[in-house]
Enzyme design. Structure first.
Site, PDB file in Angstrom:
ATOM      1  N   ALA A  57       4.403 -16.644 101.375  1.00 33.74           N
ATOM      2  CA  ALA A  57       5.365 -16.100 102.336  1.00 33.74           C
ATOM      3  C   ALA A  57       4.638 -15.690 103.610  1.00 33.74           C
ATOM      4  O   ALA A  57       3.419 -15.519 103.630  1.00 33.74           O
ATOM      5  CB  ALA A  57       6.084 -14.889 101.738  1.00 33.74           C
ATOM      6  N   SER A  60       7.226 -13.643 110.106  1.00 32.35           N
ATOM      7  CA  SER A  60       7.458 -14.541 111.235  1.00 32.35           C
ATOM      8  C   SER A  60       6.887 -13.957 112.522  1.00 32.35           C
ATOM      9  O   SER A  60       6.616 -12.757 112.621  1.00 32.35           O
ATOM     10  CB  SER A  60       8.959 -14.798 111.414  1.00 32.35           C
ATOM     11  N   SER A  89       7.868  -9.001 104.395  1.00 34.32           N
ATOM     12  CA  SER A  89       7.147  -7.769 104.728  1.00 34.32           C
ATOM     13  C   SER A  89       8.079  -6.586 104.918  1.00 34.32           C
ATOM     14  O   SER A  89       7.654  -5.441 104.839  1.00 34.32           O
ATOM     15  CB  SER A  89       6.334  -7.971 106.005  1.00 34.32           C
ATOM     16  N   HIS A 111      12.604 -13.079  96.117  1.00 35.56           N
ATOM     17  CA  HIS A 111      12.657 -13.736  94.804  1.00 35.56           C
ATOM     18  C   HIS A 111      11.503 -13.374  93.888  1.00 35.56           C
ATOM     19  O   HIS A 111      11.492 -13.810  92.736  1.00 35.56           O
ATOM     20  CB  HIS A 111      12.783 -15.252  94.962  1.00 35.56           C
ATOM     21  N   ASP A 144      17.721 -14.338  93.763  1.00 36.24           N
ATOM     22  CA  ASP A 144      17.677 -15.655  94.395  1.00 36.24           C
ATOM     23  C   ASP A 144      18.499 -15.573  95.682  1.00 36.24           C
ATOM     24  O   ASP A 144      19.724 -15.570  95.646  1.00 36.24           O
ATOM     25  CB  ASP A 144      18.251 -16.707  93.442  1.00 36.24           C
ATOM     26  N   GLY A 145      17.806 -15.526  96.820  1.00 36.88           N
ATOM     27  CA  GLY A 145      18.498 -15.354  98.096  1.00 36.88           C
ATOM     28  C   GLY A 145      19.453 -16.468  98.432  1.00 36.88           C
ATOM     29  O   GLY A 145      20.393 -16.272  99.216  1.00 36.88           O
TER      30      GLY A 145
END
Length: 223
Positions: A57, A60, A89, A111, A144-145
């Site tokens: 992950a 961004s 984060s 997740h 689970d997004g």
């Protein structure tokens, strides 16, 4: 101009993003000034670039967080409810919570449990973050997004922080009418941001915007 927006401090970073037109809203600027990226980025927190946070992950780049917040801004008001898929984060989760207080709520879904714990730990580094979490303004959950988070639906706004294979129906279903979904979608070798609007009458429109590069929205890694 994103590559020229880095700064030596959080304030310098945000001021540079605004000066280069990457932040245009005063509300977004104030929210990002109020959340120190050093609490969320493992190194070089004021550099306008993505960084690994482990577990495949990333956090961004700040200019992408600004773009997401500005896109969702019409639906981010005091008392609004927001879902942050791939909260990672916890940085944007906190920024979004600043934009919907007082009375708003942001649910960050991840997740794998270590990322749920990372977001929680990072947010609690600041007094503002601790207050929001203790008051229920921010909550991190494991799930689970791609299926959203039905427990707190419907949402005024949904942000997805990883590239999906499609606009997952559950996310659109969990939007309020009106509501907005900001989601990067993988299309062959390319990714684009899509902005999905659900109108008051329940009709849905989708607008393809600019190209991006996100990590994929996938199954949790196997143990």
């Amino acid at each position: 101009m994103a590559w020229r927006s880095s700064g030596a401090t959080n304030e310098a970073l945000i001021e540079n993003l605004a000066r280069h037109g990457l932040i245009t809203s005063s509300r977004v600027k104030q929210a990002m000034l109020g959340v120190d990226r050093a609490h969320y980025a493992p190194s070089s927190p004021y550099q306008d670039s993505p960084q690994s946070i482990g577990h495949a992950a990333t956090i961004s780049a700040p200019h992408m967080h600004a773009a997401a917040a500005e896109s969702l801004l019409p639906f981010l008001k005091p008392g609004s409810k927001v879902l942050d898929v791939g909260s990672g984060s916890g940085y944007l989760t906190h920024v979004l919570a600043e934009l919907v207080k007082p009375g708003g709520r942001v649910v960050g879904v991840e997740h794998i449990q270590p990322l749920v714990e990372l977001g929680t730990r990072n947010t609690r580094k600041s007094e503002e973050g601790r207050e929001l979490m203790d008051a229920g303004g921010i909550r991190y959950v494991k799930g689970d997004g791609r299926l959203g988070w039905a427990e707190d639906a419907p949402y005024d706004a949904i942000h997805v922080g990883a590239a999906a294979r499609d606009v997952h129906p559950a996310l659109v279903e969990q939007l309020k009418a009106p509501g907005r979904l900001f989601i990067p979608v993988q299309e062959g070798n390319y990714q684009h941001i899509y902005v999905i609007d659900k109108k008051e009458d329940g009709s849905v429109t989708r607008k393809k915007e600019y190209g991006v590069q996100y990590v994929p929205l996938t199954d949790a890694p196997k143990d």
